[in-house]
Design a protein around this motif. Structure first.
Motif: not given
Length: 471
Positions: A90, A119, A123, A126
């Protein structure tokens, strides 16, 4: 058969490739994404026309532009149904187009959801990146501006297409732009201002509320974030606190030399390289790396206002300058005498009678001049190092001659550029190297940046594509 795209990407950050992977998964197309060596490789099986069409539609609608995106090469290859599952960490990037659609659509379950997290770039976690800024319709000294409606950008500011593209990239950097709107000029008392488009969920919601209230812009207290300069076709990261540009490797214990060596490595300069760091925060230094190691070869000594004025008073060629200047501008000399801790650009801002005493205020003033060719400002060296006495004395002499402040500020940045060029040319001969690296936050100033590009072009000076130029 398969389609392969080799996408030049000037960062190790994986979110852009992550967006592509998410679209592969959603469209149902057989494909893969990989990232290494400053490139993203996208492979797609083109045997399913419907899946290809769906992937194309998703990318056209939801794939945001990135600051680090370069050339794209597309070829057809033989492949046995490429397939892989790419994941991304992230990052503190903007809410993506899909999130913004959900955030602003009354029929969406995430409508006005202030806890929404993106998201959509594959990733795994989050992560939450907190926005602690306070946004207000009221301007205070030094505020930056939040653009609340993309439709108003060309009404409010003078911007090139490349600047607009950077402003609305997925990274949402801060840029210094020219104000077009007369009301905004009057409100801020400025001709140039730092702006950014909404980056966080909070700032997007604030912008949405402002649009509904017919408020064209909001202000916030600026802090180090992600600062970008767009000069000609060059998009250069000046400072990056968010961590989306390239991460520095530990190549040297000295911070300035470490950045220098990282940029030289990025450029592929192996045998030898010289460079300059023109930094408003860390000073001006000239550097070299060759077979004997890396070192700083010239470092500007600290600017001490009282010492400079004392030496100016004792200099036989400038002994009459201070009395004449004091007689014509007693208020300037009074301010300098009361602020002995002023640095170089604070002193220059005082001599130019600028309201804000900072590098940025002098830089902004230089941008007001639109002619060609500046004054001859002395920017030379003495036995003690850089000759601050001649440099400041030259500026004061032109001020005495009633030179316009914007022309004088412009000439100062041209002089710094010429000084850097001449010094680097001498170092090239001394160390027998050809490669040159440019660093430092002073390159936020387009006068200086353009001077280097136009007058030093035969030496092909290298500005990093992926690293920030300063801390």
């Amino acid at each position: 058969m398969a389609i392969q795209q080799i996408i030049k990407y000037n960062s190790e950050s994986k979110y852009f490739a992550g967006f592509l992977q998410a679209m592969i998964k959603e469209s149902g197309i057989v494909g893969s994404v990989s990232q290494s060596d400053e490139s993203i490789v996208l492979k797609l099986d083109d045997s399913d026309a419907n899946a290809v069409t769906e992937f194309s539609a998703l990318s056209n609608k939801y794939l945001a532009h990135s600051l680090f995106l370069g050339e794209i090469q597309t070829i057809n290859i033989d492949a046995n149904h490429p397939k892989a599952d790419f994941t991304s960490p992230s990052y503190d990037i903007s809410a993506c187009p899909r999130c913004l659609e959900a955030l602003t659509d009354p029929s969406s379950e995430d409508y006005l959801n202030d806890s929404l997290r993106c998201n959509h770039y594959s990733n795994e976690i989050s992560a939450e990146f907190y926005d602690n800024k306070y946004y207000s319709p009221h301007y205070t000294q030094g505020s930056a501006l939040l653009v609340v409606d993309p439709k108003n950008v060309q009404k409010l500011f003078v911007m090139t297409p490349d600047e607009i593209k950077a402003l609305f990239s997925i990274e949402k950097p801060t840029l210094k732009v020219t104000i077009k709107d007369e009301t905004l000029k009057e409100l801020s008392g400025k001709k140039f201002i730092n702006i950014k488009s909404p980056h966080s969920i909070k700032s997007n919601l604030v912008a949405l509320n402002a649009r509904e209230s017919e408020i064209e812009y909001l202000f916030y207290e600026e802090s180090d974030d992600l600062k970008v300069a767009v000069v000609q076709k060059n998009i250069t990261v000046i400072r990056d606190v968010r961590g989306v540009s390239k991460k520095l490797q530990d190549l040297h214990t000295d911070n300035v030399l470490n950045r220098f060596l990282n940029i030289a490595k990025e450029a592929g300069f192996i045998k030898g390289v010289i460079g300059v760091n023109l930094s408003s925060r860390n000073g001006i230094t000239f550097l070299v790396s060759n077979e004997t190691g890396a070192k700083i070869v010239i470092k500007f000594q600290p600017f001490v206002l009282n010492d400079v004025l004392e030496l100016m008073a004792k200099d036989k060629n400038k002994s009459r300058l201070l009395p004449n200047f004091s007689q014509k501008f007693p208020q300037i000399m009074q301010e300098l005498s009361e602020n002995e801790n002023y640095g170089l650009f604070e002193t220059i801002a005082t001599v130019l009678e600028l309201q804000e005493k900072s590098f940025e205020s002098v830089s902004d003033k230089s941008l007001e001049f639109h002619g060609n060719g500046g004054l001859k400002i002395d920017a030379n060296f003495s036995d003690e190092g850089f000759d601050y006495v001649s440099f400041l004395g030259s500026i004061m002499s032109f001020k005495l001659a009633n030179t316009d402040e914007h022309y004088l500020a412009y000439s100062i940045f041209e002089a710094l550029g010429d000084m850097a060029i001449q010094t680097l040319l001498q170092l090239k001969v001394r160390f027998k190297v050809e490669n040159v690296v440019m660093m430092g936050d002073m390159f936020e100033n387009s006068v200086l940046y353009s001077r280097i590009l136009s007058k030093f072009t035969t030496s092909n000076p290298y500005f990093s594509k992926g690293f920030a130029l300063d801390d």
